[in-house]
Design a protein around this motif. Structure first.
Motif, mmCIF file in Angstrom:
data_model
loop_
_atom_site.group_PDB
_atom_site.id
_atom_site.type_symbol
_atom_site.label_atom_id
_atom_site.label_comp_id
_atom_site.label_asym_id
_atom_site.label_seq_id
_atom_site.Cartn_x
_atom_site.Cartn_y
_atom_site.Cartn_z
ATOM 1 N N THR A 1 46.326 41.040 -2.613
ATOM 2 C CA THR A 1 47.492 41.583 -2.974
ATOM 3 C C THR A 1 48.290 40.899 -3.813
ATOM 4 O O THR A 1 49.413 40.684 -4.353
ATOM 5 C CB THR A 1 48.549 42.024 -1.996
ATOM 6 O OG1 THR A 1 48.251 40.888 -1.103
ATOM 7 C CG2 THR A 1 47.903 43.045 -0.976
ATOM 8 N N ALA B 1 53.694 41.946 -2.613
ATOM 9 C CA ALA B 1 53.720 41.556 -4.077
ATOM 10 C C ALA B 1 55.219 41.231 -4.480
ATOM 11 O O ALA B 1 55.300 40.233 -5.319
ATOM 12 C CB ALA B 1 53.162 42.836 -4.823
ATOM 13 N N ALA C 1 51.632 46.636 -7.405
ATOM 14 C CA ALA C 1 51.011 46.107 -6.484
ATOM 15 C C ALA C 1 49.652 47.067 -6.149
ATOM 16 O O ALA C 1 49.688 48.271 -6.477
ATOM 17 C CB ALA C 1 52.001 46.393 -5.119
#
Length: 337
Positions: A13, A105, A198
Motif C-alpha cells: 500500500t 495511503a 491506493a
C-alpha cells in the motif's frame, strides 16, 4: 517489531513504517465520511463534533463511485478545512480491505495525528484493521474527548467507564454517535482535492444487500422508540407495537431475545450487539432488562417500562414503570393516544 505480514501489506500500500513512526508533526485530524444515497450519515456528523473537540484542523475523506456532491456538502460544515476525494466503485460499498488500503495511503502522504469515524458497522470493520496494520491500538466507541490523547469510553456493557490515554503517534478513534451532537453546517467552503491513489486489495467483492424499508423513523436517530422483548411471545404480536408507534411517530426496536427467537429482523435489535440509541422517549415492552440491552438504551432521556414482572431489572433504570400485562396495557394506551 512489525510482523512479516504487516510489513508486506505496508509495502503493497506504499506506507513507510519509518515515516509512520516519525514524530513532531502538527496535530491534524482525518474524518472518514460515511454516506449513502447522496446523504452523509448522522454518525459522521457526530464524529465531526468529536474531531473538532480535538483542536487543530480537520480534513474529511470522501470515497465512493461519485463523491463530488458529498465532498461539497461536508466541506460546508464547521471545522472542516479540506476535503479529500477518492473515486472508485469499490469504495461505494465500503469494502473493508479496499477502504483500509485507502486510509493507509492517505495516512502515508499526510501523516495525520488522529483518524476519526463513527462507531458503525463500517467503522468497526475498517478502523481496527487499519490500526493493526500500523501496529497501534484503536480506541473504540468513545463518549467524550478529554484532550487530544485522552478519551472516555464505556466497558463491560456500559457498567464501567474507562479513561484511556494513548501515546501512539496516530490515534484511530471511533465515536459513539449518541454521545455527541451533530456538527453544524455553515462553515466556510473547504478546498477539495483528490486523495492519493491506493492499491485495490481485491480479496472480497460486493454481491448484494437486502434492505428492510419502513415508513417509520430510522431506529438509530428516532426521537421516540418502542421496543419489544421476549414477552411479546411471537412476531405477530409486534403489530401491537407497530400500531402504537404509528400513532406516536416512533421507531420500533427489539431486544436480542426477541430477535434470536425470530420475532423480528435483526435490523431492529437494540443493545450491546445491536444499535445504540438515545431517544427522548424509550418504551420497553415485555423486556426484562438484561445488561446487554441496557447498554444500548440506558442513555435515553426518559425510559418507560411495561412488564408484568414487578422484579424485572428494567424497572431499575426506568423513569416510569407500569406493572401490567402488555397485551392489556399496550392496546389501551394506543386507543388513548
Amino acid at each position: 517489531m512489525l510482523s512479516s505480514a504487516t510489513s508486506r501489506f505496508l509495502r503493497q500500500t506504499g506506507v513507510s513504517a519509518q515515516r509512520y513512526y516519525s514524530s513532531g508533526a502538527a496535530a491534524n485530524t482525518l474524518l472518514f465520511v460515511e454516506h449513502k444515497d447522496g446523504v452523509i450519515s448522522n454518525a459522521t456528523l457526530n464524529a465531526l463534533t468529536a474531531a473538532n473537540q480535538l483542536g487543530g484542523s480537520v480534513t474529511a475523506l470522501v470515497a465512493g463511485d461519485a463523491p463530488d456532491a458529498i465532498a461539497k456538502s461536508i466541506g460546508d460544515y464547521q471545522g472542516v478545512s479540506k476535503v479529500l476525494t477518492a473515486t472508485d466503485a469499490s469504495y461505494e460499498k465500503n469494502l473493508a480491505e479496499d477502504v483500509t488500503s485507502l486510509l493507509l495511503a492517505v495516512q502515508n502522504k499526510y501523516n495525520f495525528t488522529h483518524i476519526v469515524g463513527g462507531h458503525t458497522a463500517v467503522g468497526k470493520n475498517v478502523f481496527p484493521r487499519a490500526a493493526a496494520l500500523l501496529d497501534v491500538a484503536p480506541i473504540s466507541d468513545i463518549t467524550a474527548v478529554e484532550s487530544n490523547d485522552t478519551f472516555v469510553r464505556p466497558i463491560y456493557a456500559g457498567n464501567a467507564i474507562a479513561t484511556v490515554k494513548s501515546n501512539d503517534s496516530v490515534k484511530f478513534v471511533t465515536v459513539r454517535g449518541t454521545a455527541f451532537e451533530s456538527a453544524a453546517a455553515g462553515g466556510d467552503a473547504a478546498a477539495v482535492e483528490a486523495a492519493p491513489g491506493a492499491d485495490k486489495v481485491g480479496v472480497t467483492e460486493w454481491v448484494g444487500e437486502d434492505i428492510q424499508k419502513s415508513d417509520r423513523p430510522d431506529l438509530g436517530s428516532a426521537s421516540r422508540v418502542i421496543s419489544g422483548g421476549r414477552g411479546m411471545k411471537n412476531g405477530e404480536n409486534f403489530k401491537l407495537l407497530y400500531d402504537m408507534a404509528d400513532k406516536m411517530g416512533a421507531a420500533v426496536g427489539a431486544s436480542r431475545a426477541a430477535v434470536d427467537a425470530g420475532f423480528v429482523d435483526n435490523s431492529l435489535q437494540v443493545g450491546q450487539t445491536g444499535k445504540i440509541v438515545a431517544p427522548e422517549l424509550y418504551i420497553a415492552v415485555g423486556i426484562s432488562g438484561a445488561i446487554q440491552h441496557l447498554a444500548g438504551m440506558k442513555d435515553s432521556k426518559t425510559i418507560v417500562a411495561i412488564n408484568k414482572d414487578a422484579d424485572a431489572p428494567i424497572f431499575q433504570v426506568a423513569d416510569y414503570g407500569l406493572v401490567a400485562d402488555l397485551f392489556d396495557a399496550v392496546p389501551e394506551i394506543t386507543e388513548k393516544l
